[in-house]
Design an enzyme around this catalytic site. Structure first.
Site, PDB file in Angstrom:
ATOM      1  N   LEU A   1      12.883  -4.062 -12.291  1.00 39.27           N
ATOM      2  CA  LEU A   1      12.396  -3.605 -10.983  1.00 39.27           C
ATOM      3  C   LEU A   1      10.878  -3.725 -10.861  1.00 39.27           C
ATOM      4  O   LEU A   1      10.202  -2.845 -10.339  1.00 39.27           O
ATOM      5  CB  LEU A   1      12.830  -2.148 -10.722  1.00 39.27           C
ATOM      6  CG  LEU A   1      14.334  -1.865 -10.793  1.00 39.27           C
ATOM      7  CD1 LEU A   1      14.611  -0.402 -10.490  1.00 39.27           C
ATOM      8  CD2 LEU A   1      15.113  -2.759  -9.844  1.00 39.27           C
TER       9      LEU A   1
ATOM     10  N   GLU B   1     -11.881  -0.945  10.297  1.00 40.78           N
ATOM     11  CA  GLU B   1     -12.984  -1.031  11.240  1.00 40.78           C
ATOM     12  C   GLU B   1     -14.329  -0.984  10.519  1.00 40.78           C
ATOM     13  O   GLU B   1     -15.261  -1.723  10.877  1.00 40.78           O
ATOM     14  CB  GLU B   1     -12.909   0.117  12.257  1.00 40.78           C
ATOM     15  CG  GLU B   1     -11.623   0.133  13.072  1.00 40.78           C
ATOM     16  CD  GLU B   1     -10.558   1.028  12.477  1.00 40.78           C
ATOM     17  OE1 GLU B   1      -9.887   1.721  13.246  1.00 40.78           O
ATOM     18  OE2 GLU B   1     -10.391   1.023  11.227  1.00 40.78           O
TER      19      GLU B   1
ATOM     20  N   ALA C   1      33.834 -10.940 -11.269  1.00 42.56           N
ATOM     21  CA  ALA C   1      34.678  -9.750 -11.409  1.00 42.56           C
ATOM     22  C   ALA C   1      34.279  -8.895 -12.603  1.00 42.56           C
ATOM     23  O   ALA C   1      34.445  -7.675 -12.590  1.00 42.56           O
ATOM     24  CB  ALA C   1      36.147 -10.173 -11.527  1.00 42.56           C
TER      25      ALA C   1
ATOM     26  N   CYS D   1     -13.565   6.525  12.185  1.00 46.58           N
ATOM     27  CA  CYS D   1     -13.830   5.169  12.676  1.00 46.58           C
ATOM     28  C   CYS D   1     -14.249   5.172  14.140  1.00 46.58           C
ATOM     29  O   CYS D   1     -15.020   4.303  14.575  1.00 46.58           O
ATOM     30  CB  CYS D   1     -12.595   4.300  12.476  1.00 46.58           C
ATOM     31  SG  CYS D   1     -12.280   3.909  10.744  1.00 46.58           S
TER      32      CYS D   1
ATOM     33  N   HIS E   1     -11.853   2.048   5.785  1.00 45.33           N
ATOM     34  CA  HIS E   1     -10.896   1.604   6.781  1.00 45.33           C
ATOM     35  C   HIS E   1     -11.248   0.207   7.283  1.00 45.33           C
ATOM     36  O   HIS E   1     -12.352  -0.293   7.063  1.00 45.33           O
ATOM     37  CB  HIS E   1     -10.873   2.590   7.949  1.00 45.33           C
ATOM     38  CG  HIS E   1     -10.125   3.851   7.653  1.00 45.33           C
ATOM     39  ND1 HIS E   1      -9.954   4.856   8.568  1.00 45.33           N
ATOM     40  CD2 HIS E   1      -9.500   4.277   6.522  1.00 45.33           C
ATOM     41  CE1 HIS E   1      -9.267   5.839   8.033  1.00 45.33           C
ATOM     42  NE2 HIS E   1      -8.983   5.514   6.793  1.00 45.33           N
TER      43      HIS E   1
ATOM     44  N   ASP F   1      22.893  -2.952 -15.645  1.00 40.54           N
ATOM     45  CA  ASP F   1      22.007  -4.121 -15.705  1.00 40.54           C
ATOM     46  C   ASP F   1      20.650  -3.840 -16.327  1.00 40.54           C
ATOM     47  O   ASP F   1      19.946  -4.768 -16.718  1.00 40.54           O
ATOM     48  CB  ASP F   1      21.791  -4.686 -14.298  1.00 40.54           C
ATOM     49  CG  ASP F   1      23.080  -5.180 -13.663  1.00 40.54           C
ATOM     50  OD1 ASP F   1      24.045  -5.420 -14.412  1.00 40.54           O
ATOM     51  OD2 ASP F   1      23.115  -5.318 -12.430  1.00 40.54           O
TER      52      ASP F   1
ATOM     53  N   SER G   1      26.006 -11.218 -12.883  1.00 41.64           N
ATOM     54  CA  SER G   1      25.331 -11.527 -11.616  1.00 41.64           C
ATOM     55  C   SER G   1      24.071 -12.370 -11.795  1.00 41.64           C
ATOM     56  O   SER G   1      23.382 -12.645 -10.812  1.00 41.64           O
ATOM     57  CB  SER G   1      24.948 -10.227 -10.900  1.00 41.64           C
ATOM     58  OG  SER G   1      24.061  -9.454 -11.699  1.00 41.64           O
TER      59      SER G   1
ATOM     60  N   ALA H   1      28.539 -10.618  -7.612  1.00 40.31           N
ATOM     61  CA  ALA H   1      28.754 -10.791  -9.052  1.00 40.31           C
ATOM     62  C   ALA H   1      30.170 -11.284  -9.289  1.00 40.31           C
ATOM     63  O   ALA H   1      31.030 -11.224  -8.402  1.00 40.31           O
ATOM     64  CB  ALA H   1      28.532  -9.470  -9.793  1.00 40.31           C
TER      65      ALA H   1
END
Length: 316
Positions: free
Chosen positions: A199, A46, A159, A80, A44, A195, A163, A157
């Site tokens: 990611l 601390e 039509a 802690c 942690h 698409d 995009s 995007a």
């Protein structure tokens, strides 16, 4: 405390499932040591900040920590609160109360019982740095950021669905930096099928920070991807404190209509598209009054030729 809260960003998201906490040891206006939660949750903050400091250094020092020190012993490390009692700093300043019932006031009580001067703040910077953890504890779901990249007239995007790219390189790099701070990144099934987005995080040195991929769909799960059927099912994403939603329009509208968006990130390119695909689907609004007072601007910056604005959901 503001400096400690900024330091806490280094823990995110590698500290999962633990919150990203930071600590500073200060004496005479000088920072003696600092620490933040390590990958996997231990050590942690601390423990890292206190390690290696001599007792004579701590006797007149103040420990600043963004979250109440834990009061429970884990198989991965000691409490802690006990470490701080043993270290005996002159004072401890805590940014936020810990709502986890294993600590929830017990950490502070243990310090005070041992004679350590302790101050608890309702520090907004600390709260912001712990947004995902606090959302998990209080709402039972991750903190949700919705990202929209659009033209000046609100299109994401052309039509025909084209995009790439609405925004420029600087804005896209900014998005990847925000992805690197998320535990999960989510898109709708339509966006996934049309698409095939990666990611991931494509910034040099941060490729290993790519978040868990999630698709909102009732269809089958693609390999290596988690699926959920409704926006509300984000609550079941184990260990996820920060969820970054990237669309498309119906998915964005679904999260907004369910009031699950805590932070809104808008990237605007200085272009006009006209009859393109809109950034949002229907939100179910029946009166303009319901649209006002819901969002508060918290950040604005220029990214090359594009602009970026961040808004926080006003829930008071």
């Amino acid at each position: 405390m503001a400096a400690a809260a900024r330091l806490a960003s280094r823990a995110r998201p590698l500290s999962r499932p633990n919150p990203g906490v930071a600590a500073l040891v200060v004496q005479g206006g000088r920072v003696l040591a600092r620490g933040w939660t390590c990958a996997g949750g231990r050590p942690h903050a601390e423990a890292r900040a206190l390690a290696g400091l001599a007792p004579e250094q701590l006797r007149k020092a103040t420990l600043y920590v963004t979250l109440e020190p834990c009061a429970h012993v884990s198989e991965r490390g000691p409490a802690c609160a006990d470490l701080i009692v043993a270290a005996r700093p002159a004072r401890v300043v805590i940014g936020q109360h810990d709502p986890d019932p294993r600590t929830a006031g017990k950490g502070m009580a243990r310090l005070e019982a041992a004679g350590v001067a302790t101050t608890l703040l309702a520090d907004p910077d600390s709260a912001a740095s712990l947004a995902g953890f606090l959302s998990r504890q209080r709402l039972g779901r991750p903190w949700v950021t919705l990202k929209l990249a659009m033209s000046l007239d609100g299109c994401i995007a052309l039509a025909d669905g084209t995009s790439r790219w609405i925004t420029g390189a600087a804005a896209r790099a900014h998005v990847h930096a925000r992805r690197a701070q998320a535990d999960a990144i989510l898109v709708g099934g339509g966006t996934w099928r049309a698409d095939k987005p990666r990611l991931d995080v494509r910034l040099p040195g941060l490729e290993d920070r790519s978040p868990q991929r999630v698709v909102l769909t009732r269809g089958e799960a693609p390999p290596g991807v988690t699926t959920i059927a409704t926006p509300q099912e984000i609550a079941g994403l184990e260990g996820v404190q920060y969820c970054y939603v990237e669309g498309g329009a119906e998915t964005a509208a679904g999260f907004l209509a369910a009031d699950l968006v805590d932070e809104l990130h808008l990237y605007r390119a200085p272009i006009l598209i006209g009859e393109g695909r809109r950034s949002l689907g229907a939100l179910g609004l029946t009166a303009l009054d319901a649209a006002h007072g819901r969002w508060r601007l918290c950040e604005r910056r220029q990214l090359g030729s594009d602009s970026f604005e961040a808004y926080l959901r006003s829930r008071n």
